[in-house]
Structure formats: C-alpha cells, structure tokens
Design a protein around this motif. Structure first.
Motif, short mmCIF file in Angstrom:
data_model
loop_
_atom_site.label_atom_id
_atom_site.label_comp_id
_atom_site.label_asym_id
_atom_site.label_seq_id
_atom_site.Cartn_x
_atom_site.Cartn_y
_atom_site.Cartn_z
N ARG A 18 17.58 49.35 -42.22
CA ARG A 18 18.44 48.25 -41.79
C ARG A 18 18.18 47.01 -42.64
O ARG A 18 19.10 46.32 -43.04
CB ARG A 18 18.21 47.95 -40.32
N CYS A 19 16.91 46.73 -42.94
CA CYS A 19 16.58 45.55 -43.75
C CYS A 19 17.18 45.64 -45.15
O CYS A 19 17.57 44.62 -45.72
CB CYS A 19 15.07 45.35 -43.81
N LYS A 20 17.29 46.85 -45.69
CA LYS A 20 17.88 47.02 -47.02
C LYS A 20 19.38 46.70 -47.01
O LYS A 20 19.95 46.39 -48.04
CB LYS A 20 17.67 48.45 -47.53
N GLN A 21 20.00 46.76 -45.82
CA GLN A 21 21.43 46.48 -45.69
C GLN A 21 21.72 44.99 -45.49
O GLN A 21 22.87 44.58 -45.47
CB GLN A 21 22.00 47.25 -44.51
N LEU A 22 20.67 44.20 -45.32
CA LEU A 22 20.86 42.77 -45.08
C LEU A 22 21.19 42.05 -46.38
O LEU A 22 20.78 42.49 -47.44
CB LEU A 22 19.58 42.18 -44.45
N PRO A 23 21.93 40.91 -46.36
CA PRO A 23 22.24 40.15 -45.16
C PRO A 23 23.35 40.75 -44.32
O PRO A 23 23.38 40.54 -43.14
CB PRO A 23 22.60 38.77 -45.67
N GLY A 24 24.29 41.44 -44.76
CA GLY A 24 25.26 42.17 -43.94
C GLY A 24 25.72 41.47 -42.67
O GLY A 24 25.39 40.33 -42.40
N LEU A 48 10.20 30.84 -38.87
CA LEU A 48 10.18 29.51 -39.48
C LEU A 48 11.04 29.56 -40.74
O LEU A 48 10.72 30.28 -41.69
CB LEU A 48 8.75 29.10 -39.82
N GLU A 49 12.12 28.82 -40.72
CA GLU A 49 13.09 28.84 -41.82
C GLU A 49 12.44 28.54 -43.17
O GLU A 49 12.72 29.20 -44.17
CB GLU A 49 14.22 27.84 -41.54
N ARG A 50 11.56 27.56 -43.19
CA ARG A 50 10.93 27.15 -44.45
C ARG A 50 10.15 28.30 -45.09
O ARG A 50 10.21 28.51 -46.29
CB ARG A 50 10.00 25.96 -44.18
N ASP A 51 9.44 29.07 -44.29
CA ASP A 51 8.58 30.13 -44.80
C ASP A 51 9.26 31.50 -44.84
O ASP A 51 8.76 32.41 -45.49
CB ASP A 51 7.31 30.25 -43.96
N GLU A 76 15.87 37.34 -47.31
CA GLU A 76 16.70 36.20 -47.71
C GLU A 76 18.15 36.46 -47.31
O GLU A 76 18.67 37.54 -47.52
CB GLU A 76 16.60 36.00 -49.23
N GLY A 77 18.76 35.47 -46.71
CA GLY A 77 20.15 35.58 -46.28
C GLY A 77 20.34 36.17 -44.90
O GLY A 77 21.43 36.11 -44.34
#
Length: 109
Positions: A18-24, A48-51, A76-77
């Motif tokens: 599933r993570c490989k399909q992101l950001p989707g 945490l958005e920053r990290d 990311e995304g």
C-alpha cells in the motif's frame, strides 16, 4: 472468539505494498485483506509534519483486523493527521479494530 489466520509478516507485506502506491487516493481500499480477503484495507497516518515521522494504522473495514506501526516514516505526499489535532477532529476515523501483534520469536531450547 474469531481466529486470526494471517501472520504479522502478511500484514506488513500488505502495508508495504500500500505504501508503494502512495500518495494515491486516500480513500482507496484496494488490496486484499490478509485475514478475510475483502478489498477493504484502510491506511491512516498520524505524525509530525516537519519530520514526516509518525504512526500508521492499517486495517480492514470488513473484518476489523489490522496492525499499528509506531515511529514509521510517512511517505512524501501521503495524507497525515497532525499528532496535535484532537482525535475527534481528525478527518479519518480509525475504528476500534483487533490488533495483530508481531509473531513471537521461537523460544530458545
């Protein structure tokens, strides 16, 4: 009591796929549940958005079984709720699903 059939490793494999399909599409539920086979898998990140580090809740909306991962990198995304947002104000409602725990290592004999 319901007997869980899928292993921790099967759930982690489904999570990685599933993570490989992101950001989707954040509402995408495709991918067969390792436990019941339904195409009802959901993924929600809080962090945490920053990290881009946080927690992942990954579950099946059909059988309400899944895993929870902590201190994971949020791709990311990918959509992510802030840890500072109160639970009742978050856009994704994570149900009270049955958590599958990592497999026990074999005991040393």
């Amino acid at each position: 009591m319901r007997v869980l059939t899928a292993s921790w490793a099967a759930w982690v494999s489904a999570f990685e796929l599933r993570c490989k399909q992101l950001p989707g599409d954040p509402d995408d539920t495709s991918g067969a549940c390792p436990d019941c086979g339904a195409e009802a898998l959901r993924l929600s990140f809080s962090g945490l958005e920053r990290d881009r580090v946080g927690y992942a809740s990954f579950w099946c909306d059909a059988c309400l079984v899944g895993i929870h991962l902590s201190r994971c990198l949020v791709p990311e995304g990918a959509s992510m709720e802030s840890l500072h947002t109160p639970v009742e104000e978050r856009s994704v409602r994570v149900p009270d699903y049955t958590l599958l725990w990592p497999d026990e290592p074999p005991a040393d004999e």
